[in-house]
Write a protein that holds these residues in place. Sequence first.
Motif, mmCIF file in Angstrom:
data_model
loop_
_atom_site.group_PDB
_atom_site.id
_atom_site.type_symbol
_atom_site.label_atom_id
_atom_site.label_comp_id
_atom_site.label_asym_id
_atom_site.label_seq_id
_atom_site.Cartn_x
_atom_site.Cartn_y
_atom_site.Cartn_z
ATOM 1 N N THR A 45 -13.180 15.390 27.500
ATOM 2 C CA THR A 45 -13.360 14.381 28.540
ATOM 3 C C THR A 45 -14.638 14.653 29.304
ATOM 4 O O THR A 45 -15.194 15.750 29.266
ATOM 5 N N ILE A 46 -15.089 13.641 30.001
ATOM 6 C CA ILE A 46 -16.346 13.737 30.727
ATOM 7 C C ILE A 46 -16.120 14.369 32.090
ATOM 8 O O ILE A 46 -15.190 14.021 32.804
ATOM 9 N N ILE A 47 -16.977 15.316 32.409
ATOM 10 C CA ILE A 47 -16.887 15.919 33.744
ATOM 11 C C ILE A 47 -18.233 15.733 34.427
ATOM 12 O O ILE A 47 -19.272 16.081 33.865
ATOM 13 N N ARG A 48 -18.210 15.168 35.609
ATOM 14 C CA ARG A 48 -19.474 14.965 36.319
ATOM 15 C C ARG A 48 -19.555 15.905 37.499
ATOM 16 O O ARG A 48 -18.617 16.042 38.260
ATOM 17 N N ASP A 49 -20.714 16.552 37.624
ATOM 18 C CA ASP A 49 -20.936 17.410 38.783
ATOM 19 C C ASP A 49 -21.775 16.646 39.781
ATOM 20 O O ASP A 49 -22.180 15.528 39.546
ATOM 21 N N GLY A 50 -22.075 17.324 40.875
ATOM 22 C CA GLY A 50 -23.025 16.726 41.806
ATOM 23 C C GLY A 50 -22.428 15.586 42.563
ATOM 24 O O GLY A 50 -22.830 14.438 42.425
ATOM 25 N N LYS A 51 -21.436 15.889 43.377
ATOM 26 C CA LYS A 51 -20.797 14.815 44.106
ATOM 27 C C LYS A 51 -21.587 14.443 45.347
ATOM 28 O O LYS A 51 -21.304 13.457 45.993
ATOM 29 N N GLN A 52 -22.571 15.281 45.693
ATOM 30 C CA GLN A 52 -23.361 14.942 46.867
ATOM 31 C C GLN A 52 -24.310 13.795 46.529
ATOM 32 O O GLN A 52 -24.830 13.722 45.430
ATOM 33 N N SER A 53 -24.488 12.906 47.470
ATOM 34 C CA SER A 53 -25.330 11.754 47.205
ATOM 35 C C SER A 53 -26.678 11.876 47.893
ATOM 36 O O SER A 53 -26.779 12.440 48.969
ATOM 37 N N VAL A 54 -27.678 11.339 47.248
ATOM 38 C CA VAL A 54 -29.024 11.327 47.815
ATOM 39 C C VAL A 54 -29.613 9.928 47.658
ATOM 40 O O VAL A 54 -29.069 9.091 46.957
ATOM 41 N N THR A 55 -30.747 9.712 48.322
ATOM 42 C CA THR A 55 -31.470 8.457 48.153
ATOM 43 C C THR A 55 -32.145 8.479 46.790
ATOM 44 O O THR A 55 -32.755 9.482 46.409
ATOM 45 N N ASN A 56 -32.033 7.380 46.052
ATOM 46 C CA ASN A 56 -32.724 7.276 44.770
ATOM 47 C C ASN A 56 -34.203 7.638 44.963
ATOM 48 O O ASN A 56 -34.874 7.044 45.807
ATOM 49 N N PRO A 57 -34.719 8.634 44.213
ATOM 50 C CA PRO A 57 -36.083 9.117 44.460
ATOM 51 C C PRO A 57 -37.141 8.008 44.523
ATOM 52 O O PRO A 57 -38.020 8.046 45.391
ATOM 53 N N PHE A 58 -37.057 7.028 43.643
ATOM 54 C CA PHE A 58 -38.083 5.973 43.649
ATOM 55 C C PHE A 58 -38.082 5.182 44.960
ATOM 56 O O PHE A 58 -39.118 4.663 45.384
ATOM 57 N N ASP A 59 -36.924 5.094 45.590
ATOM 58 C CA ASP A 59 -36.832 4.306 46.816
ATOM 59 C C ASP A 59 -37.554 4.977 47.982
ATOM 60 O O ASP A 59 -37.963 4.316 48.932
ATOM 61 N N THR A 60 -37.713 6.311 47.891
ATOM 62 C CA THR A 60 -38.435 6.994 48.966
ATOM 63 C C THR A 60 -39.917 6.587 48.939
ATOM 64 O O THR A 60 -40.562 6.525 49.975
ATOM 65 N N TYR A 61 -40.433 6.295 47.743
ATOM 66 C CA TYR A 61 -41.827 5.828 47.660
ATOM 67 C C TYR A 61 -41.941 4.401 48.198
ATOM 68 O O TYR A 61 -42.938 4.044 48.831
ATOM 69 N N ALA A 62 -40.916 3.604 47.926
ATOM 70 C CA ALA A 62 -40.913 2.227 48.433
ATOM 71 C C ALA A 62 -40.891 2.243 49.956
ATOM 72 O O ALA A 62 -41.637 1.512 50.619
ATOM 73 N N LEU A 63 -40.060 3.114 50.526
ATOM 74 C CA LEU A 63 -39.966 3.208 51.987
ATOM 75 C C LEU A 63 -41.302 3.646 52.581
ATOM 76 O O LEU A 63 -41.791 3.048 53.536
ATOM 77 N N GLU A 64 -41.886 4.686 52.006
ATOM 78 C CA GLU A 64 -43.155 5.185 52.528
ATOM 79 C C GLU A 64 -44.215 4.079 52.497
ATOM 80 O O GLU A 64 -44.972 3.890 53.447
ATOM 81 N N GLN A 65 -44.238 3.321 51.391
ATOM 82 C CA GLN A 65 -45.215 2.243 51.283
ATOM 83 C C GLN A 65 -45.000 1.201 52.388
ATOM 84 O O GLN A 65 -45.953 0.748 53.018
ATOM 85 N N ALA A 66 -43.742 0.877 52.628
ATOM 86 C CA ALA A 66 -43.424 -0.119 53.652
ATOM 87 C C ALA A 66 -43.889 0.366 55.023
ATOM 88 O O ALA A 66 -44.487 -0.396 55.799
ATOM 89 N N VAL A 67 -43.652 1.636 55.314
ATOM 90 C CA VAL A 67 -44.018 2.163 56.629
ATOM 91 C C VAL A 67 -45.543 2.183 56.778
ATOM 92 O O VAL A 67 -46.088 1.854 57.837
ATOM 93 N N GLN A 68 -46.234 2.513 55.684
ATOM 94 C CA GLN A 68 -47.702 2.497 55.756
ATOM 95 C C GLN A 68 -48.227 1.085 56.012
ATOM 96 O O GLN A 68 -49.184 0.895 56.765
ATOM 97 N N ILE A 69 -47.591 0.095 55.387
ATOM 98 C CA ILE A 69 -48.030 -1.283 55.610
ATOM 99 C C ILE A 69 -47.765 -1.676 57.069
ATOM 100 O O ILE A 69 -48.606 -2.287 57.722
ATOM 101 N N LYS A 70 -46.612 -1.282 57.567
ATOM 102 C CA LYS A 70 -46.288 -1.591 58.961
ATOM 103 C C LYS A 70 -47.297 -0.919 59.897
ATOM 104 O O LYS A 70 -47.777 -1.532 60.864
#
Lengths: 411, 259
Positions: B24-49
Amino acid sequence: MTGLKIHQDKCVGCGLCVKTCAADALAIQNKKAVVNEACFLCGMCLDSCPFKAISIEKQAAPKEDLSAYHGIWIYAEQQQGKILQVAYELLGKGQELAKQKGCKLTALLFGNDVANEAQSLIAYGADEVLLCEHPLLDTQIGENYIDLFDQLIQERKPEILLFGATGFGRSIAPRIAARRQTGLTADCTILEIDPVKGLLNQTRPAFGGNLMATIICPNHRPQMATVRPGIMQVQPCDVTHTGEIIRVDYPDQDASKTASIELLEQVIAAHVNTIVDADIIISAGKGIGSQKNMELVKRLAELMGGVVGVSRPLVDIGWSEYQNQVGQTGSTVSPKLLITFGISGAIQHLAGIGGAKTIIAVNTDPEAPIFSVAHYKVVADCVEILKHMIANLEALPENGLLIEESKDKLS
Amino acid sequence: MKIAVCIKQVPSTNEVHMDPVTNTIIRDGKQSVTNPFDTYALEQAVQIKDHLGGEVIALSMGIPATERLLRDATSRGADRSLLLSDRSFAGADTLATSYTLSLGIRELGGVDLILCGKMAVDGDTAQIGPELAEQLGLPHVTDVLAIDAIDEQTVLCRKATDNGYQRLKVTLPALLTVVKDLNMPRMSSLPGILYSLDSPFESKTAADLSADPARIGLNGSPTQVVRTYVPQRIREAIVLEGDESQLAEDILNIYSEVI
Ligand SMILES: Cc1cc2nc3c(=O)[nH]c(=O)nc-3n(C[C@H](O)[C@H](O)[C@H](O)COP(=O)(O)OP(=O)(O)OC[C@H]3O[C@@H](n4cnc5c(N)ncnc54)[C@H](O)[C@@H]3O)c2cc1C
Ligand SMILES: Cc1cc2nc3c(=O)[nH]c(=O)nc-3n(C[C@H](O)[C@H](O)[C@H](O)COP(=O)(O)OP(=O)(O)OC[C@H]3O[C@@H](n4cnc5c(N)ncnc54)[C@H](O)[C@@H]3O)c2cc1C
Ligand code: SF4
Ligand code: SF4
């Protein structure tokens, strides 16, 4: 009711499903599994239960009449008038699927001046080519393609529509799926017709290649998928195969929509030098040891007529550029020959090399995971191997030894 | 300029194991994080602002715990956040997710620019961006690797293609998905963290958004996952043996055979 259901009669309380759930949504109470509100219906636990005690119940979709949808379509993407390899791969797979379904295989060829390519699509298996030529289709501006696809789908009702999972294909296919409000499976590596239901079973890697998921689209048409390049087999060219070429009109485009994106410049890198379509890739990872050894890698690639690929850490520390990165967050490659030097084979890296036909891995660690996907295993110091290979190749007459010798004689 | 950044919560690792005994499948890593690519999107938005003024809103569809990641976004320059959270959103495929997000964008009103990550590292489809644009009737550009200029009406950007790049002029409002090399996401600053603690945060349900029940969650999803499995990678490699010069020669022989 929509939701996760645990069948009390089947559940034995073994707890296997609890381990599978990443959301902590399952627990065992009174020797039976119970689900709480954290469940987001990802479906991962379904296959974990050896007793088939878990199912996801879905409200029956209002039955639309799907019987009007027939035929398999593949999008024959072209760039600058040249059809991409992946289109021939789709034709190869499409022939097999069409045979199973007993239907026609249609290729869509859109561009400005591309009519002369239609015949080759037929030779590679298309029974029919829908050809549209228009100046707006000259460049790859996705916006200009959507109405055309949409109109053809509505008029001609294909049952299955496949795209190559190229940058362009992955940009337009979702828009078309959303326009038609149908499903789209991303980046498939396996396509099969279910022998009982006749549906397209679409299998794709997710979680960076750690998991394979088989996806269906039972109640909406067309069933759409993008297909990873370099995986499906091209069938032999058959010039006697006949097919019909049907010209279709470009739809009246709402002028404001096509004006919303304007192409200022298109830069196409020298064709042979991209890792995405290279036949030979010489890849290096951290085991290479130092930046100066990258010169050996480049030299070997040059001598072998290949290009350099790298693992992500080498990009992170500046020994190489992002264009050369192979893997989940880099490029997916499918060369005829891949030689890896000092790459451990992390899952994110392996996600990018599944399409390589032959892999030779060089690593000092006999247990390195890269060996589980390699065809040839070489446990050795990669720098030494590089040096010997370069020396052997440079010793070949056509690579200049004669010049060296004649120089020697002169001096 | 009003900019919405779509942020997805993803598991912190992608590790999936197969239990060898039970298969059976076992998944580790139950902690959640922000999708890495989205951090670049956020940074870009803040720079535009920072450049044009305006407002950056972090938007997500997810479980209530996603609030933590949205607040984290406000510690890195977003002004406020909107979470779309409801039991009935569960089980959404990309069509249902993008429909739900489109309701969020409409709820915000007057958004000029929407930024998404190129893809999420778990689902991996890269379909949300284009589908969301379609649901809103906006133009979109995927795989943006640089924004060269932007004003209230247009954005000049560079899009990575499989074999080079395109320079495009896009009329706003529009949606862009970004790749990772676009910028260097900032760390949260102390004032940022303090701000995030009580930054404006709203959570909306399906009813708040007047969502069509037939288009959300599992019921609104045309695709259905019927099977998941851990791929078998085991292949018996042919072991090459000998000293280094022998090995080099063997490799070159294979090279001349396969090419
Ligand atoms: C979200 C995410 C996305 C990622 N995306 C990617 C991606 O797209 N591509 C990618 O590559 N990685 C990616 N990674 C990183 C990945 O997890 C690994 O860290 C990376 O691939 C390891 O690179 P490596 O094999 O070069 O280095 P290491 O894992 O450090 O391996 C070095 C290897 O070299 C061997 N070695 C050492 N000395 C020698 C020698 N003298 N001769 C021969 N062998 C030697 C060692 O035995 C070892 O196996 C990603 C990670 C995350 C979390
Ligand atoms: C194993 C597996 C396979 C799947 N395969 C498919 C498939 O082939 N087709 C399909 O339609 N669905 C599929 N799904 C469902 C899909 O993963 C979900 O719909 C998911 O919510 C969004 O897709 P994604 O993770 O691929 O996002 P992507 O499209 O890769 O994400 C791109 C960007 O969209 C934004 N975004 C995505 N989700 C959210 C969100 N919830 N809130 C805010 N912003 C967001 C982010 O900016 C992100 O960077 C699959 C799910 C699983 C578990
Ligand atoms: S469907 Fe997904 S979230 Fe729900 S219980 Fe199963 S594994 Fe957990
Ligand atoms: S795996 Fe199946 S039998 Fe075991 S506890 Fe879960 S639902 Fe019950």
